[in-house]
Design an enzyme around this catalytic site. Structure first.
Site, PDB file in Angstrom:
ATOM      1  N   PRO A 175     -11.666 -37.618  74.326  1.00  0.00           N
ATOM      2  CA  PRO A 175     -10.605 -38.742  74.717  1.00  0.00           C
ATOM      3  C   PRO A 175     -10.677 -38.934  75.917  1.00  0.00           C
ATOM      4  O   PRO A 175     -10.767 -38.079  77.046  1.00  0.00           O
ATOM      5  CB  PRO A 175      -9.355 -37.866  74.189  1.00  0.00           C
ATOM      6  CG  PRO A 175      -9.970 -36.552  73.844  1.00  0.00           C
ATOM      7  CD  PRO A 175     -11.337 -36.394  73.499  1.00  0.00           C
ATOM      8  N   ASN A 176     -10.113 -40.157  76.330  1.00  0.00           N
ATOM      9  CA  ASN A 176     -10.048 -40.701  77.788  1.00  0.00           C
ATOM     10  C   ASN A 176     -11.279 -40.832  78.680  1.00  0.00           C
ATOM     11  O   ASN A 176     -11.081 -41.355  79.721  1.00  0.00           O
ATOM     12  CB  ASN A 176      -8.840 -39.746  78.563  1.00  0.00           C
ATOM     13  CG  ASN A 176      -7.503 -39.718  77.724  1.00  0.00           C
ATOM     14  OD1 ASN A 176      -7.004 -40.833  77.364  1.00  0.00           O
ATOM     15  ND2 ASN A 176      -7.066 -38.528  77.281  1.00  0.00           N
ATOM     16  N   ARG A 201      -8.820 -43.530  85.482  1.00  0.00           N
ATOM     17  CA  ARG A 201      -7.998 -42.412  85.310  1.00  0.00           C
ATOM     18  C   ARG A 201      -8.452 -41.522  86.437  1.00  0.00           C
ATOM     19  O   ARG A 201      -9.607 -41.280  86.795  1.00  0.00           O
ATOM     20  CB  ARG A 201      -8.366 -41.680  84.015  1.00  0.00           C
ATOM     21  CG  ARG A 201      -9.613 -41.342  83.792  1.00  0.00           C
ATOM     22  CD  ARG A 201      -9.828 -40.333  82.696  1.00  0.00           C
ATOM     23  NE  ARG A 201      -9.136 -39.137  82.491  1.00  0.00           N
ATOM     24  CZ  ARG A 201      -9.630 -38.156  81.426  1.00  0.00           C
ATOM     25  NH1 ARG A 201     -10.979 -37.969  81.233  1.00  0.00           N
ATOM     26  NH2 ARG A 201      -8.744 -37.010  81.498  1.00  0.00           N
ATOM     27  N   TYR A 246     -12.264 -37.953  88.737  1.00  0.00           N
ATOM     28  CA  TYR A 246     -13.367 -38.197  87.643  1.00  0.00           C
ATOM     29  C   TYR A 246     -14.105 -39.443  88.285  1.00  0.00           C
ATOM     30  O   TYR A 246     -15.244 -39.765  87.732  1.00  0.00           O
ATOM     31  CB  TYR A 246     -12.742 -38.722  86.305  1.00  0.00           C
ATOM     32  CG  TYR A 246     -12.197 -37.413  85.671  1.00  0.00           C
ATOM     33  CD1 TYR A 246     -12.741 -36.600  85.360  1.00  0.00           C
ATOM     34  CD2 TYR A 246     -10.649 -37.780  85.505  1.00  0.00           C
ATOM     35  CE1 TYR A 246     -11.967 -35.544  84.546  1.00  0.00           C
ATOM     36  CE2 TYR A 246      -9.884 -36.765  84.819  1.00  0.00           C
ATOM     37  CZ  TYR A 246     -10.606 -35.723  84.183  1.00  0.00           C
ATOM     38  OH  TYR A 246     -10.146 -34.569  83.785  1.00  0.00           O
ATOM     39  N   ASN A 275     -19.245 -34.035  75.943  1.00  0.00           N
ATOM     40  CA  ASN A 275     -18.096 -33.632  76.869  1.00  0.00           C
ATOM     41  C   ASN A 275     -16.876 -33.972  75.860  1.00  0.00           C
ATOM     42  O   ASN A 275     -16.416 -34.999  75.743  1.00  0.00           O
ATOM     43  CB  ASN A 275     -18.061 -34.768  77.914  1.00  0.00           C
ATOM     44  CG  ASN A 275     -17.013 -34.403  78.808  1.00  0.00           C
ATOM     45  OD1 ASN A 275     -15.996 -33.558  78.697  1.00  0.00           O
ATOM     46  ND2 ASN A 275     -16.745 -35.148  80.110  1.00  0.00           N
ATOM     47  N   ALA A 312     -10.357 -33.241  76.631  1.00  0.00           N
ATOM     48  CA  ALA A 312      -9.310 -32.269  76.352  1.00  0.00           C
ATOM     49  C   ALA A 312      -9.271 -31.660  75.116  1.00  0.00           C
ATOM     50  O   ALA A 312      -8.952 -30.363  75.092  1.00  0.00           O
ATOM     51  CB  ALA A 312      -8.166 -33.414  76.137  1.00  0.00           C
ATOM     52  N   GLU A 369     -22.864 -28.613  76.589  1.00  0.00           N
ATOM     53  CA  GLU A 369     -21.588 -29.202  77.137  1.00  0.00           C
ATOM     54  C   GLU A 369     -21.745 -29.607  78.448  1.00  0.00           C
ATOM     55  O   GLU A 369     -22.307 -29.237  79.440  1.00  0.00           O
ATOM     56  CB  GLU A 369     -20.713 -27.847  77.104  1.00  0.00           C
ATOM     57  CG  GLU A 369     -19.310 -28.090  77.266  1.00  0.00           C
ATOM     58  CD  GLU A 369     -18.412 -26.708  77.468  1.00  0.00           C
ATOM     59  OE1 GLU A 369     -19.015 -25.685  77.529  1.00  0.00           O
ATOM     60  OE2 GLU A 369     -17.303 -26.800  77.510  1.00  0.00           O
ATOM     61  N   HIS A 423     -19.006 -31.312  81.649  1.00  0.00           N
ATOM     62  CA  HIS A 423     -17.746 -31.680  82.214  1.00  0.00           C
ATOM     63  C   HIS A 423     -18.090 -32.366  83.607  1.00  0.00           C
ATOM     64  O   HIS A 423     -18.767 -31.774  84.378  1.00  0.00           O
ATOM     65  CB  HIS A 423     -17.033 -30.414  82.358  1.00  0.00           C
ATOM     66  CG  HIS A 423     -16.532 -29.815  81.095  1.00  0.00           C
ATOM     67  ND1 HIS A 423     -15.634 -30.560  79.969  1.00  0.00           N
ATOM     68  CD2 HIS A 423     -16.806 -28.733  80.323  1.00  0.00           C
ATOM     69  CE1 HIS A 423     -15.797 -29.833  79.103  1.00  0.00           C
ATOM     70  NE2 HIS A 423     -16.482 -28.608  79.224  1.00  0.00           N
ATOM     71  N   ARG A 442      -9.898 -25.611  87.898  1.00  0.00           N
ATOM     72  CA  ARG A 442      -8.503 -26.239  87.484  1.00  0.00           C
ATOM     73  C   ARG A 442      -7.449 -25.507  86.828  1.00  0.00           C
ATOM     74  O   ARG A 442      -7.509 -24.380  86.850  1.00  0.00           O
ATOM     75  CB  ARG A 442      -9.035 -27.687  86.800  1.00  0.00           C
ATOM     76  CG  ARG A 442      -9.883 -28.602  87.612  1.00  0.00           C
ATOM     77  CD  ARG A 442     -10.023 -29.816  87.212  1.00  0.00           C
ATOM     78  NE  ARG A 442      -8.889 -30.828  86.678  1.00  0.00           N
ATOM     79  CZ  ARG A 442      -9.027 -31.724  85.774  1.00  0.00           C
ATOM     80  NH1 ARG A 442     -10.096 -31.955  85.128  1.00  0.00           N
ATOM     81  NH2 ARG A 442      -7.997 -32.653  85.763  1.00  0.00           N
TER      82      ARG A 442
HETATM   83  C1  DQA Z   1     -12.955 -33.211  81.146  1.00  0.00           C
HETATM   84  C2  DQA Z   1     -12.303 -31.923  81.786  1.00  0.00           C
HETATM   85  C3  DQA Z   1     -11.176 -31.793  80.666  1.00  0.00           C
HETATM   86  O1  DQA Z   1     -10.573 -30.639  81.218  1.00  0.00           O
HETATM   87  C4  DQA Z   1     -10.338 -32.882  80.581  1.00  0.00           C
HETATM   88  O2  DQA Z   1      -9.431 -33.018  79.521  1.00  0.00           O
HETATM   89  C5  DQA Z   1     -11.028 -34.147  80.610  1.00  0.00           C
HETATM   90  C6  DQA Z   1     -12.334 -34.407  81.006  1.00  0.00           C
HETATM   91  C7  DQA Z   1     -14.236 -33.487  82.454  1.00  0.00           C
HETATM   92  O3  DQA Z   1     -15.129 -34.310  82.244  1.00  0.00           O
HETATM   93  O4  DQA Z   1     -13.998 -32.764  83.707  1.00  0.00           O
HETATM   94  O5  DQA Z   1     -10.634 -35.341  79.850  1.00  0.00           O
HETATM   95  O6  DQA Z   1     -13.817 -32.767  80.239  1.00  0.00           O
END
Ligand code: DQA
Length: 146
Positions: A9-10, A17, A22, A73, A76, A97, A99, A106
């Site tokens: 998501p997002n 964002r 990011y 990835n 959230a 994985e 990020h 964080r």
């Molecule tokens: C994320 C880190 C997560 O905590 C966050 O909710 C994201 C992006 C990252 O790519 O840094 O949406 O996965």
């Protein structure tokens, strides 16, 4: 070698964002970066993004017997989803994985990764480069399995 890259998501909101966290490049730029990396490495790739946990579970299940490995990835859902962890364990595909941000520095609620418990490796805080590292690691890992 055929890999699936899943973004949660997002991630489709990249560029808009929280650019300080990011970066300023958008999701299409990420897709181009991933596709270019895979082309250079002779890897077949499918990219999938969803804001819905169940759709991500469905996609992981559908990867069984179709893909050799997964780069994910979970965004959230990293920090909440036992369902995504269970799906990764169910299909048993080697998974890396990623990020974009360094989640280790964080908020407290980002310190747990459920999906990460089913992953052979994690890259964080490297921006888009983390996806490249993940793809290269997966390629090396899959090469050794043969
Ligand atoms: C994320 C880190 C997560 O905590 C966050 O909710 C994201 C992006 C990252 O790519 O840094 O949406 O996965």
């Amino acid at each position: 070698m055929k890999i699936l890259v899943i973004n949660g998501p997002n991630i489709n909101m990249l560029g808009i964002r929280e650019p300080a966290v990011y970066g300023s490049q958008d999701y299409n730029a990420l897709l181009s970066f991933i596709r270019k990396t895979c082309e250079e490495e002779g890897i077949e790739v499918e990219c999938f993004q969803s804001n819905h946990e169940g759709d991500i579970v469905d996609k992981i299940q559908a990867a069984f017997n179709v893909f050799d490995g997964i780069v994910i990835n979970p965004a959230a859902y990293t920090h909440t989803s036992v369902a995504i962890l269970d799906a990764l364990k169910a299909v048993g595909l080697p998974t890396v994985e990623v990020h974009i941000s360094d989640v280790s520095t964080r908020e407290d609620f980002r310190q747990i990764s459920y999906a990460g418990k089913a992953c052979i490796k994690t890259y964080m805080g490297l921006g888009f480069e983390g996806y490249r590292q993940a793809i290269l690691y997966l390629k090396g890992y899959l090469g050794e399995q043969k």
